[in-house]
Design a protein around this motif. Structure first.
Motif, PDB file in Angstrom:
ATOM      1  N   ALA A  21       0.811  10.709  14.145  1.00 60.11           N
ATOM      2  CA  ALA A  21       0.206   9.465  13.643  1.00 60.11           C
ATOM      3  C   ALA A  21      -0.698   9.718  12.442  1.00 60.11           C
ATOM      4  CB  ALA A  21      -0.590   8.783  14.755  1.00 60.11           C
ATOM      5  N   SER A  22      -1.557  10.760  12.514  1.00 62.70           N
ATOM      6  CA  SER A  22      -2.506  10.974  11.414  1.00 62.70           C
ATOM      7  C   SER A  22      -1.907  11.806  10.287  1.00 62.70           C
ATOM      8  CB  SER A  22      -3.788  11.645  11.926  1.00 62.70           C
ATOM      9  OG  SER A  22      -3.530  12.943  12.399  1.00 62.70           O
ATOM     10  N   SER A  23      -0.625  12.169  10.400  1.00 66.75           N
ATOM     11  CA  SER A  23       0.021  12.872   9.291  1.00 66.75           C
ATOM     12  C   SER A  23       1.134  12.004   8.718  1.00 66.75           C
ATOM     13  CB  SER A  23       0.548  14.239   9.743  1.00 66.75           C
ATOM     14  OG  SER A  23       1.431  14.096  10.841  1.00 66.75           O
ATOM     15  N   ALA A  24       2.305  12.006   9.345  1.00 70.61           N
ATOM     16  CA  ALA A  24       3.442  11.273   8.777  1.00 70.61           C
ATOM     17  C   ALA A  24       3.187   9.771   8.684  1.00 70.61           C
ATOM     18  CB  ALA A  24       4.692  11.547   9.606  1.00 70.61           C
ATOM     19  N   LEU A  25       2.691   9.166   9.779  1.00 74.99           N
ATOM     20  CA  LEU A  25       2.469   7.718   9.775  1.00 74.99           C
ATOM     21  C   LEU A  25       1.385   7.319   8.783  1.00 74.99           C
ATOM     22  CD1 LEU A  25       2.945   4.905  10.877  1.00 74.99           C
ATOM     23  CD2 LEU A  25       1.393   5.428  12.779  1.00 74.99           C
ATOM     24  N   ALA A  26       0.213   7.976   8.882  1.00 81.24           N
ATOM     25  CA  ALA A  26      -0.891   7.636   7.982  1.00 81.24           C
ATOM     26  C   ALA A  26      -0.535   7.955   6.531  1.00 81.24           C
ATOM     27  CB  ALA A  26      -2.156   8.391   8.395  1.00 81.24           C
ATOM     28  N   PHE A  27       0.175   9.062   6.320  1.00 78.65           N
ATOM     29  CA  PHE A  27       0.589   9.432   4.973  1.00 78.65           C
ATOM     30  C   PHE A  27       1.488   8.351   4.375  1.00 78.65           C
ATOM     31  CE2 PHE A  27       3.179  11.640   1.831  1.00 78.65           C
ATOM     32  CZ  PHE A  27       2.251  12.448   1.177  1.00 78.65           C
ATOM     33  N   SER A  28       2.427   7.836   5.171  1.00 77.24           N
ATOM     34  CA  SER A  28       3.325   6.781   4.700  1.00 77.24           C
ATOM     35  C   SER A  28       2.555   5.505   4.382  1.00 77.24           C
ATOM     36  CB  SER A  28       4.400   6.502   5.756  1.00 77.24           C
ATOM     37  OG  SER A  28       5.136   7.662   6.058  1.00 77.24           O
ATOM     38  N   LEU A  29       1.626   5.135   5.266  1.00 73.18           N
ATOM     39  CA  LEU A  29       0.817   3.935   5.038  1.00 73.18           C
ATOM     40  C   LEU A  29      -0.048   4.086   3.792  1.00 73.18           C
ATOM     41  CD1 LEU A  29      -0.329   3.192   8.706  1.00 73.18           C
ATOM     42  CD2 LEU A  29       1.277   1.846   7.342  1.00 73.18           C
ATOM     43  N   GLN A  30      -0.581   5.288   3.570  1.00 70.14           N
ATOM     44  CA  GLN A  30      -1.410   5.524   2.388  1.00 70.14           C
ATOM     45  C   GLN A  30      -0.584   5.364   1.115  1.00 70.14           C
ATOM     46  OE1 GLN A  30      -2.903   9.500   1.990  1.00 70.14           O
ATOM     47  NE2 GLN A  30      -4.421   8.951   0.446  1.00 70.14           N
ATOM     48  N   ILE A  31       0.619   5.926   1.104  1.00 75.45           N
ATOM     49  CA  ILE A  31       1.495   5.811  -0.068  1.00 75.45           C
ATOM     50  C   ILE A  31       1.816   4.336  -0.350  1.00 75.45           C
ATOM     51  CG2 ILE A  31       3.804   6.290  -0.955  1.00 75.45           C
ATOM     52  CD1 ILE A  31       3.706   8.963   0.489  1.00 75.45           C
ATOM     53  N   LEU A  32       2.185   3.599   0.696  1.00 76.79           N
ATOM     54  CA  LEU A  32       2.521   2.187   0.532  1.00 76.79           C
ATOM     55  C   LEU A  32       1.310   1.379   0.082  1.00 76.79           C
ATOM     56  CD1 LEU A  32       4.726   1.695   3.727  1.00 76.79           C
ATOM     57  CD2 LEU A  32       5.521   1.699   1.349  1.00 76.79           C
ATOM     58  N   GLY A  33       0.132   1.702   0.650  1.00 76.27           N
ATOM     59  CA  GLY A  33      -1.063   0.958   0.322  1.00 76.27           C
ATOM     60  C   GLY A  33      -1.548   1.191  -1.099  1.00 76.27           C
ATOM     61  N   GLN A  34      -1.493   2.436  -1.553  1.00 74.67           N
ATOM     62  CA  GLN A  34      -2.046   2.756  -2.864  1.00 74.67           C
ATOM     63  C   GLN A  34      -1.141   2.339  -4.017  1.00 74.67           C
ATOM     64  OE1 GLN A  34      -4.166   6.889  -1.586  1.00 74.67           O
ATOM     65  NE2 GLN A  34      -4.405   6.292  -3.693  1.00 74.67           N
ATOM     66  N   LYS A  35       0.061   1.884  -3.702  1.00 73.94           N
ATOM     67  CA  LYS A  35       0.953   1.427  -4.765  1.00 73.94           C
ATOM     68  C   LYS A  35       0.387   0.209  -5.481  1.00 73.94           C
ATOM     69  CE  LYS A  35       5.554   3.073  -3.425  1.00 73.94           C
ATOM     70  NZ  LYS A  35       6.930   2.680  -3.031  1.00 73.94           N
ATOM     71  N   ASN A  36      -0.276  -0.679  -4.749  1.00 72.13           N
ATOM     72  CA  ASN A  36      -0.741  -1.942  -5.331  1.00 72.13           C
ATOM     73  C   ASN A  36      -2.255  -2.122  -5.234  1.00 72.13           C
ATOM     74  OD1 ASN A  36       1.977  -2.956  -5.887  1.00 72.13           O
ATOM     75  ND2 ASN A  36       2.182  -3.123  -3.668  1.00 72.13           N
ATOM     76  N   VAL A  37      -2.981  -1.029  -5.011  1.00 74.95           N
ATOM     77  CA  VAL A  37      -4.441  -1.090  -4.921  1.00 74.95           C
ATOM     78  C   VAL A  37      -5.022  -0.056  -5.873  1.00 74.95           C
ATOM     79  CG1 VAL A  37      -6.440  -0.810  -3.401  1.00 74.95           C
ATOM     80  CG2 VAL A  37      -4.348  -1.843  -2.521  1.00 74.95           C
ATOM     81  N   SER A  38      -6.072  -0.415  -6.589  1.00 73.90           N
ATOM     82  CA  SER A  38      -6.674   0.522  -7.538  1.00 73.90           C
ATOM     83  C   SER A  38      -7.225   1.749  -6.812  1.00 73.90           C
ATOM     84  CB  SER A  38      -7.811  -0.169  -8.300  1.00 73.90           C
ATOM     85  OG  SER A  38      -8.898  -0.435  -7.431  1.00 73.90           O
ATOM     86  N   PRO A  39      -7.278   2.910  -7.475  1.00 74.45           N
ATOM     87  CA  PRO A  39      -7.793   4.127  -6.838  1.00 74.45           C
ATOM     88  C   PRO A  39      -9.211   3.976  -6.289  1.00 74.45           C
ATOM     89  CG  PRO A  39      -6.656   4.679  -8.866  1.00 74.45           C
ATOM     90  CD  PRO A  39      -6.748   3.186  -8.830  1.00 74.45           C
ATOM     91  N   SER A  40     -10.080   3.296  -7.028  1.00 73.57           N
ATOM     92  CA  SER A  40     -11.462   3.124  -6.573  1.00 73.57           C
ATOM     93  C   SER A  40     -11.521   2.275  -5.304  1.00 73.57           C
ATOM     94  CB  SER A  40     -12.310   2.482  -7.672  1.00 73.57           C
ATOM     95  OG  SER A  40     -12.395   3.318  -8.795  1.00 73.57           O
TER      96      SER A  40
END
Length: 290
Positions: A215-234
């Motif tokens: 959960a805290s590797s593959a799942l969270a990593f996937s969610l982070q990639i999807l989330g940061q696509k449309n959200v500014s880095p800050s």
């Protein structure tokens, strides 16, 4: 709130609650065994992502291997110190002290000739004040677990800088898998040298291991990639910094951990310091040259 923001909030929650899983998981096995199994599962869980997203990408295998091994050594140091530290401190302390890596990144950057803005300095000083309230005891002593987490946070900061350097040069998922394999191998060596890992002990800790390894590797990593696509880095950094808050909530809710007034004050100051240091700054529009 968009779906991208929701993905980042879920990522922060998963990472924060992982501190609880890491602590509970050591009731049956030692810290080295826990990390050995955890990162073995993490590497295995990332393989499908690598196949789906990177199988057609051309890359320098040698550079990926070199980068992953170097970064894996740093990750191993940070993860080991964090895991051992959880034997001696609360999940809230571990979460907030580990989150200090966000402030150590610009400090280490000074040695790389980076500059630090004024609001970042303010955030650093506030967080250092919070660290004092959270960790310093009588006679200006720091508890063993808190000290280990603090040293670990420095390694997490170096880890962030290495990822920032290599992530544009190598496929990120394959790069992550190499890191996880390095941590798993080194942890297995320590586990068999200093502990006596048993299949029964691992079975008793299967749920925390599954949570932290998948959960805290593959799942969270996937969610982070999807989330940061449309959200500014800050904005993404601000949301992900709430990982520490979720760690404290998880410790209180699932482990009945209670913080003193001074410790709560320390957590609040650290969190405010992180928010100030990561808060987006508007830049003045430059006049176009005609």
């Amino acid at each position: 709130m968009t779906i991208s923001h929701l993905f980042l909030w879920l990522t922060a929650a998963i990472w924060g609650l992982a501190f609880v899983a890491q602590s509970v998981g050591m009731e049956s096995i030692g810290p080295y065994t826990f990390n050995a199994v955890r990162f073995t599962l993490a590497a295995l869980s990332m393989l499908p992502l690598a196949y789906l997203l990177e199988r057609h990408r051309k890359s320098d295998f040698g550079l990926t291997l070199k980068a992953g091994m170097m970064t894996g050594l740093v990750l191993f140091s940070g993860a080991t110190l964090q895991q051992i530290g959880l034997l001696y401190t609360s999940t809230a302390n571990a979460g907030f002290i580990t989150a200090m890596y966000m402030l150590f990144v610009p400090i280490i950057g000074l040695f790389l000739k980076h500059t630090i803005e004024r609001h970042t300095w303010l955030g650093i000083f506030l967080a250092l004040g919070g660290l004092y309230f959270l960790t310093i005891g009588p006679n200006l002593t720091i508890q063993k677990g808190d000290g280990l987490e603090l040293i670990g946070a420095i390694f997490w900061a170096v880890h962030v800088l290495l990822i920032g350097f290599y992530s544009r040069k190598v496929p990120i998922i394959s790069y992550s898998i190499v890191q996880f394999v390095v941590v798993a191998l080194l942890s297995w060596i320590l586990a068999f040298s200093a502990e006596q890992p048993t299949w029964h002990g691992i079975q008793l800790s299967w749920l925390p291991l599954l949570y932290t390894g998948v959960a805290s590797s593959a799942l969270a990593f996937s969610l982070q990639i999807l989330g940061q696509k449309n959200v500014s880095p800050s904005a993404a950094a601000l949301i992900l910094s709430t990982e520490a808050v979720f760690a404290a909530i998880g410790g209180w809710w699932l482990m009945n951990e209670v913080l003193s007034i001074l410790e709560l004050m320390g957590c609040v100051l650290i969190f405010i310091g992180m928010i100030i240091s990561q808060w987006p700054r508007q830049t003045r529009a430059t006049k176009p040259v005609l």
